[in-house]
Design an enzyme around this catalytic site. Structure first.
Site, mmCIF file in Angstrom:
data_model
loop_
_atom_site.group_PDB
_atom_site.id
_atom_site.type_symbol
_atom_site.label_atom_id
_atom_site.label_comp_id
_atom_site.label_asym_id
_atom_site.label_seq_id
_atom_site.Cartn_x
_atom_site.Cartn_y
_atom_site.Cartn_z
ATOM 1 N N PRO A 2 31.620 38.798 43.986
ATOM 2 C CA PRO A 2 32.653 38.927 42.963
ATOM 3 C C PRO A 2 33.902 38.090 43.270
ATOM 4 O O PRO A 2 34.520 38.261 44.306
ATOM 5 C CB PRO A 2 33.005 40.421 42.989
ATOM 6 C CG PRO A 2 31.992 41.073 43.867
ATOM 7 C CD PRO A 2 31.421 40.027 44.734
ATOM 8 N N GLU A 3 34.208 37.170 42.377
ATOM 9 C CA GLU A 3 35.460 36.419 42.426
ATOM 10 C C GLU A 3 36.215 36.778 41.147
ATOM 11 O O GLU A 3 35.832 37.709 40.450
ATOM 12 C CB GLU A 3 35.171 34.911 42.515
ATOM 13 C CG GLU A 3 34.272 34.559 43.700
ATOM 14 C CD GLU A 3 33.911 33.079 43.777
ATOM 15 O OE1 GLU A 3 34.685 32.239 43.280
ATOM 16 O OE2 GLU A 3 32.849 32.764 44.328
#
Length: 295
Positions: A2-3
């Site tokens: 997750p960014e």
DNA sequence: CTTACGGCCTGGGTGC
DNA sequence: TGCACCCAGGCCGTAA
């Protein structure tokens, strides 16, 4: 992994269901990724969700405490590498490595799953939140080109490291960094101070375009990522360099290469993103001098 | 100030 | 079939 786009997608999903809801019960599994598990168990039950925010890769659930005096608390969540946060019915099957369950007053449940537990969770008063979130850098989609150039162009570090540094820009990870550099035609090992004006502008625009497009497609699902409804994203289908070593550049057909820059796997096109020369020339010269001295 | 590196943690892949 | 090994990379602490 997750960014910013993945966390933004999760935040939007939670924003659609959580505000106004009250937490009625908390159950925890493994707690080594939680700052103070006892505080979570004590303060969360009875609190009401006021809103959901995202700062870089952090998710913040703004809460009004149960104690009636309107105390403001924030539940900070970082998904790390493999964190997932979903809302579901309590009878839904429990995924392995699910370590937090928040029962809500509408009968639903918020669950936190994290295979590797690189994530982080903490319940913090406002002053403490500022301590954690204050040092974060510019929000990439809110910063102006001037702010971006001022932060990046004054640093003698590789642009790859600068883009990944959460104190410079918040929210970029390895995938979106490489995708942005490819789009901007900037080599990851270039130094921030050495970027020309047009290169800096291209990089700024590439970062914005890549992040906005990834948000539109609800993030990249490489291995574990799903949104708050358990659905994968689709931006991985649009990756131009990430994990494409040896495959043809979408722009010029040259084979994509992988090198380690700033300790990270970095994918780039050797033709579209020319390598900096100065560093190699200088170390070569000093090695030569050293050898001559030894004779 | 900077960079490098090890540690955290698990699953998936490779090679024998 | 098992087993040792390495790799993925978010972020932090430590050392140089």
């Amino acid at each position: 992994m997750p960014e910013l786009p993945e966390v933004e997608t999760v935040a939007r999903g939670l924003r659609a269901t959580l505000p106004g809801r009250r937490v009625v019960q908390v159950r925890l599994g493994k707690t080594d990724f939680i700052d103070d598990p006892a505080a979570l168990e004590e303060k969360l039950p009875g609190s009401r969700v006021r809103g959901v925010r995202r700062l870089g890769k952090f998710l913040v659930l703004d809460l009004e405490a149960a104690n009636g005096n309107g105390e403001r608390l924030g539940l900070l969540i970082h998904l790390g590498m493999t964190g997932q946060i979903v809302t579901c019915a309590p009878e839904a099957p429990v995924a392995p490595h699910t370590h937090a369950f928040l029962a809500l007053d509408d009968g639903r449940e918020v669950r936190y799953t994290d295979i590797r537990r690189f994530g982080r969770m903490a319940i913090l008063a406002e002053a403490k939140q500022a301590e954690v979130l204050g040092p974060l850098g510019l929000e990439p989609l809110e910063a102006s080109e001037e702010e971006f150039a001022a932060r990046m162009g004054t640093r003698r570090a590789r642009v790859k490291a600068l883009l990944l540094d959460q104190h410079v820009l918040r929210g970029m990870g390895n995938i979106y960094t490489d995708e942005s550099l490819w789009r901007a035609r900037v080599h990851p090992a270039r130094l921030g101070t050495n970027l020309k004006g047009d290169e800096m502008r291209r990089l700024f625009r590439a970062v914005r375009w890549v992040l906005a497009e990834a948000i539109r497609l609800r993030g990249s699902s490489i291995s574990d990522y799903v949104d708050s409804d358990g659905q994968p994203g689709e931006f991985q289908l649009r990756h131009r360099v990430y994990q494409r070593e040896g495959k043809k550049c979408f722009r010029c057909g040259t084979a994509i290469r992988r090198v380690i820059v700033a300790g990270r796997s970095s994918y780039f096109c050797p033709r579209c993103q020319p390598a900096p020369r100065a560093r190699a020339a200088r170390t070569g010269a000093s090695a030569k001098r050293k050898r001559q001295r030894q004779r």
